[in-house]
Scaffold this active site. Structure first.
Site, PDB file in Angstrom:
ATOM      1  N   SER A   1       0.812  -1.203   0.000  1.00  9.08           N
ATOM      2  CA  SER A   1       0.000   0.000   0.000  1.00  9.08           C
ATOM      3  C   SER A   1       0.848   1.256   0.000  1.00  9.08           C
ATOM      4  CB  SER A   1      -0.941  -0.021   1.208  1.00  9.08           C
ATOM      5  OG  SER A   1      -0.687   1.078   2.045  1.00  9.08           O
ATOM      6  N   LYS A   2       0.323   2.214  -0.713  1.00 13.90           N
ATOM      7  CA  LYS A   2       0.968   3.509  -0.880  1.00 13.90           C
ATOM      8  C   LYS A   2       1.140   4.215   0.475  1.00 13.90           C
ATOM      9  CE  LYS A   2      -0.862   7.722  -2.814  1.00 13.90           C
ATOM     10  NZ  LYS A   2      -1.786   8.377  -3.663  1.00 13.90           N
TER      11      LYS A   2
END
Ligand code: GLU
Length: 499
Positions: free
Chosen positions: A252-253
């Site tokens: 995830s970013k």
């Protein structure tokens, strides 16, 4: 049958490494069977799609050496390849469904939908819409229409039976139809939803194999129902294992650098990065880890695609990159490649104005500018924490800077400075308190560096973002609960007092 695969990214942000990962497998699959790999831009989200993100998609794919036979930039016999240019096609197909009684106009208002959602949440219903307008009479429809009430078009999902398909990787999947929503096909602005446009285009573009990330498998029953409603043969589906972060959860970013450009700008070789991405979902015979694109294309066997997610392990990537440097890049190529990466004229022309009044000798250049070229910053808590400032405070400041930068449309001096001024205001602290942790987090704690905001601009959003994120993690990170609280206050721009 000629094999045809595609990737269908949405240009709503800079390309995620997952996009390159999927592009690679689609391209390898098509090339192995002598077929076509095409690129379609799914830009039906009008508010978030941007032409510059479409450009970034092309750039990142080209960086790892991919080419596509059809696409918005190269054309092809099944165009246009940008969904925003295909709205007439979707509307025509919807009109067919409506005429055949397989879709219906739904006039339910946003407030009613919210009520329905709350009720179904309470009763544990799987579907979010109670199908109240599925069987409206002609008169009722006319009444709504003459009152000018907006409507969406929904699919009449069968009320009984199961929807089934066989995924080439996951096996047989079966879902009771009663658990599938009467999905929206056309929104009230007559724009298609992802589901409709995706299915229509895959059909019209004669896609034979849909190879995409596991996160889309829950949408596939909806797609199968749509194929059935249209009377079309669905393509084969291969849902690839997800890329996982070091915590074993979806990459995830929020926690890891996920932008393809981060890896490009950090100095990884495109061929090594491409090799690494294929390792994530596939194992070559003999457990070989270093191989060319041509080799994997020649030997490709879908049965060797992994089932469970693969950890995107930076250490492994670094190791692989080093193997390429040692074994595959001839020495005489080394300097030209390093020069092209970070010491090219374009970059240097932008850097020189920032250094010219700040060096006494050429020897000072690296001392001043090393942070533009290094991969690992030597953070220490002493450096990152200004006097009388708690870890929690610094983490919160860096996190808000990160959000502020993310919200920014532009990556320029004024916009960046504005973010740090806003953060200072919101935390009600002297601006210096904000600047010091940033200096240390992003610029290795240089008191005497090139100008801060210009350096930000030059360093670029991908590296800056990653450094902020990594320094937050270095300081122990932010718990999910605290992050949620902080985000709420930041969004409301409340005065944040973190002790
Ligand atoms: N537009 C979707 C995406 O952004 C496409 C998913 C698919 O491949 O069907 O990835």
């Amino acid at each position: 049958m000629r094999v045809r695969t595609r990737i269908a990214p949405s240009p709503t942000g800079h390309p995620h490494v997952g996009t390159l990962y999927m592009a690679l497998f689609n391209s390898i699959f098509a090339a192995h069977y002598g077929g076509d790999f095409l690129l379609r831009i799914e830009d039906t989200d009008q508010t978030r799609s941007r032409p510059e993100f479409e450009e970034s998609i092309y750039e990142s794919l080209r960086w790892i050496g991919l080419t596509w036979q059809e696409g918005p930039d190269v054309g092809g016999p099944f165009g246009p390849y940008r969904q925003s240019e295909r709205t007439d096609i979707y509307r025509k197909h919807c009109a067919d469904l409506l005429r055949a009684g397989k879709a219906y106009k739904c006039f339910t208002t946003a407030e009613e939908l919210e009520e329905i959602r709350l009720v179904s949440q309470k009763t544990g219903q799987k579907i979010g819409y109670d199908r109240r307008h599925r069987n409206l009479t002609e008169e009722e429809i006319n009444a709504f229409e003459s009152a000018g009430r907006p409507f969406v078009l929904r699919l009449k999902v069968p009320l009984s039976g199961d929807v089934e398909f066989t995924d080439r990787i996951k096996g047989k999947i079966s879902v009771p139809c009663k658990d599938v929503d009467d999905q929206v096909l056309l929104k009230s602005d007559a724009f298609p939803t992802y589901h409709l446009a995706n299915v229509v285009d895959d059909h019209e573009m004669q896609i034979t194999h849909v190879i995409r990330g596991d996160e889309w498998i829950s949408s596939t029953p909806k797609h199968i129902l749509l194929y059935q409603a249209f009377g079309w043969k669905p393509p084969e589906f291969l849902h690839m294992p997800l890329l996982l972060g070091p915590d074993g959860k979806k990459l995830s970013k929020r926690k890891n650098p996920t932008s393809a450009f981060y890896y490009k700008q950090s100095g990884f070789l495109p061929e090594a990065f491409r090799n690494f991405l294929t390792l994530m979902g596939y194992s070559m015979t003999g457990d070989r880890e270093i191989y060319s694109l041509e080799e994997i294309i020649a030997e490709f066997d879908p049965k060797r695609i992994g089932i469970s997610g693969a950890v995107f392990d930076i250490k492994k990537l670094e190791w692989l990159n080093q193997q390429y440097l040692i074994r595959l890049i001839p020495e005489e190529e080394l300097w030209p490649r390093i020069r092209e990466w970070g010491f090219n004229d374009t970059f240097m022309k932008r850097l020189m104005p920032l250094v010219r009044t700040r060096i006494r000798t050429f020897g000072d250049f690296f001392e001043l500018c090393d942070f533009f070229f290094t991969s690992h910053l030597p953070w220490t808590k002493e450096l990152l924490l200004p006097k009388d400032t708690s870890e929690k405070m610094v983490v919160s400041i860096l996190q808000c800077i990160l959000w502020g930068l993310e919200e920014n449309e532009k990556w320029d001096r004024t916009a960046i400075e504005e973010v740090s001024q806003t953060v200072a205001k919101v935390f009600d602290v002297n601006h210096k308190k904000i600047v010091i942790p940033i200096l240390f987090a992003v610029f290795m704690g240089k008191h005497q560096g090139p100008p801060l905001y210009d350096s930000f601009v030059l360093l670029g959003e991908h590296i800056t973002r990653a450094r902020l994120l990594q320094s937050i993690q270095f300081l122990g990170g932010v718990s999910n609960t605290f992050q949620a609280e902080l985000k709420k206050s930041w969004d409301a721009r409340l005065g944040l007092l973190v002790k």
